[in-house]
Design a protein around this motif. Sequence first.
Motif, PDB file in Angstrom:
ATOM      1  N   UNK A  41     -11.003 -57.367  75.548  1.00 49.34           N
ATOM      2  CA  UNK A  41     -10.645 -56.974  74.178  1.00 49.34           C
ATOM      3  C   UNK A  41      -9.411 -56.082  74.171  1.00 49.34           C
ATOM      4  N   UNK A  42      -9.346 -55.197  75.147  1.00 51.46           N
ATOM      5  CA  UNK A  42      -8.200 -54.288  75.231  1.00 51.46           C
ATOM      6  C   UNK A  42      -6.906 -55.060  75.476  1.00 51.46           C
ATOM      7  N   UNK A  43      -6.928 -55.965  76.429  1.00 55.34           N
ATOM      8  CA  UNK A  43      -5.720 -56.744  76.721  1.00 55.34           C
ATOM      9  C   UNK A  43      -5.333 -57.651  75.554  1.00 55.34           C
ATOM     10  N   UNK A  44      -6.346 -58.199  74.869  1.00 59.88           N
ATOM     11  CA  UNK A  44      -6.058 -59.067  73.719  1.00 59.88           C
ATOM     12  C   UNK A  44      -5.360 -58.278  72.613  1.00 59.88           C
ATOM     13  N   UNK A  45      -5.815 -57.053  72.371  1.00 63.10           N
ATOM     14  CA  UNK A  45      -5.177 -56.231  71.352  1.00 63.10           C
ATOM     15  C   UNK A  45      -3.739 -55.906  71.742  1.00 63.10           C
ATOM     16  N   UNK A  46      -3.523 -55.518  72.981  1.00 61.18           N
ATOM     17  CA  UNK A  46      -2.178 -55.175  73.431  1.00 61.18           C
ATOM     18  C   UNK A  46      -1.242 -56.380  73.323  1.00 61.18           C
ATOM     19  N   UNK A  47      -1.749 -57.565  73.654  1.00 63.15           N
ATOM     20  CA  UNK A  47      -0.921 -58.769  73.566  1.00 63.15           C
ATOM     21  C   UNK A  47      -0.590 -59.123  72.119  1.00 63.15           C
ATOM     22  N   UNK A  48      -1.517 -58.850  71.210  1.00 60.77           N
ATOM     23  CA  UNK A  48      -1.244 -59.128  69.796  1.00 60.77           C
ATOM     24  C   UNK A  48      -0.273 -58.098  69.222  1.00 60.77           C
ATOM     25  N   UNK A  49      -0.440 -56.848  69.601  1.00 54.34           N
ATOM     26  CA  UNK A  49       0.349 -55.768  69.015  1.00 54.34           C
ATOM     27  C   UNK A  49       1.774 -55.711  69.558  1.00 54.34           C
ATOM     28  N   UNK A  59       2.295 -52.520  79.222  1.00 48.44           N
ATOM     29  CA  UNK A  59       2.481 -51.139  79.662  1.00 48.44           C
ATOM     30  C   UNK A  59       3.055 -50.295  78.527  1.00 48.44           C
ATOM     31  N   UNK A  60       4.148 -50.764  77.959  1.00 54.24           N
ATOM     32  CA  UNK A  60       4.812 -50.007  76.895  1.00 54.24           C
ATOM     33  C   UNK A  60       3.985 -50.044  75.613  1.00 54.24           C
ATOM     34  N   UNK A  61       3.377 -51.180  75.311  1.00 54.36           N
ATOM     35  CA  UNK A  61       2.513 -51.273  74.129  1.00 54.36           C
ATOM     36  C   UNK A  61       1.387 -50.261  74.217  1.00 54.36           C
ATOM     37  N   UNK A 234       8.382 -44.285  76.962  1.00 51.40           N
ATOM     38  CA  UNK A 234       9.038 -45.594  76.908  1.00 51.40           C
ATOM     39  C   UNK A 234       9.254 -46.119  75.486  1.00 51.40           C
ATOM     40  N   UNK A 235       9.302 -45.207  74.527  1.00 56.26           N
ATOM     41  CA  UNK A 235       9.608 -45.606  73.154  1.00 56.26           C
ATOM     42  C   UNK A 235      10.958 -46.338  73.089  1.00 56.26           C
ATOM     43  N   UNK A 236      11.931 -45.882  73.873  1.00 55.61           N
ATOM     44  CA  UNK A 236      13.274 -46.481  73.808  1.00 55.61           C
ATOM     45  C   UNK A 236      13.280 -47.953  74.184  1.00 55.61           C
ATOM     46  N   UNK A 237      12.261 -48.381  74.961  1.00 50.07           N
ATOM     47  CA  UNK A 237      12.194 -49.783  75.371  1.00 50.07           C
ATOM     48  C   UNK A 237      11.739 -50.699  74.234  1.00 50.07           C
TER      49      UNK A 237
END
Length: 260
Positions: A41-49, A59-61, A234-237
């Motif tokens: 669930x965690x990885x799915x959210x990061x991939x969507x966001x 990583x940056x997300x 890593x906001x700048x990325x």
Amino acid sequence: MPIALDPGQRAELAEHCLLQPATACDPAWSLPAVDLLDPDSCRALLDRLGPVIGSPNRYITASLLAKRLAFLTTGLALYGMSVLDRGLDLALANWRLDYRHQDGLWRSQMPLLDQRASTPQPGAREAWRASVVQTLFAEGLAPLWQSLHQSARVPLPVLWENTAVRVYSLYEKRLTAERHPARQAQIQADFHWLVAQAPAAVFGASHNPLQRFFRPRQPATARPGTRIRKTCCFYYRATDPETYCGTCPLPHARCKRQTA
């Protein structure tokens, strides 16, 4: 025993800390916070966001999501504690993760399932304060940061410094303008305890992360009085053109090298 917030307290927390009922969440852009403890669930959210916020990888997300969640959770719990003497339950099981983001800005709020709050008993505020802080960190953010660390490989120091800078900003900027002068001594005492005295156990960590990152402010910067971070979020990325946070260590380090 927890008590209901009165209408004035509820309105104040909604205005200053974005408190809202969990039932007001958009189900398309929210989920139970405990769901993020599941790696899939965690990885799915990061991939969507990631594409929504312009992030190139998990990583940056994860770092940028943690910054937003730290702002929402610590703002609500610590404002309620220091300004209103109300201890809201920020354990993971009691809130939904709202991750709305539009036009380059976070639109998320802080939805709680149970909005009742504890209050300190006469002569027992220090023990009550420790309990409120432990619920926020040890039962809320610490397991969430561990899950983001495992799912996205973002270092725990980055996630904890993302949290620490939000707490510093709350007490050093937002609450310095607190309109109840009688509360200032309590606000400052709470902040001092958090960064200098709170035990590691209330954070669910091996050390007090707020103390670890509490560095002296730098006088010789473009923004005098800025506390430069140890880690980069890593906001700048995720910006185009590249834009750095005001406390980012990268441009500060470059400036020091150029003037050396």
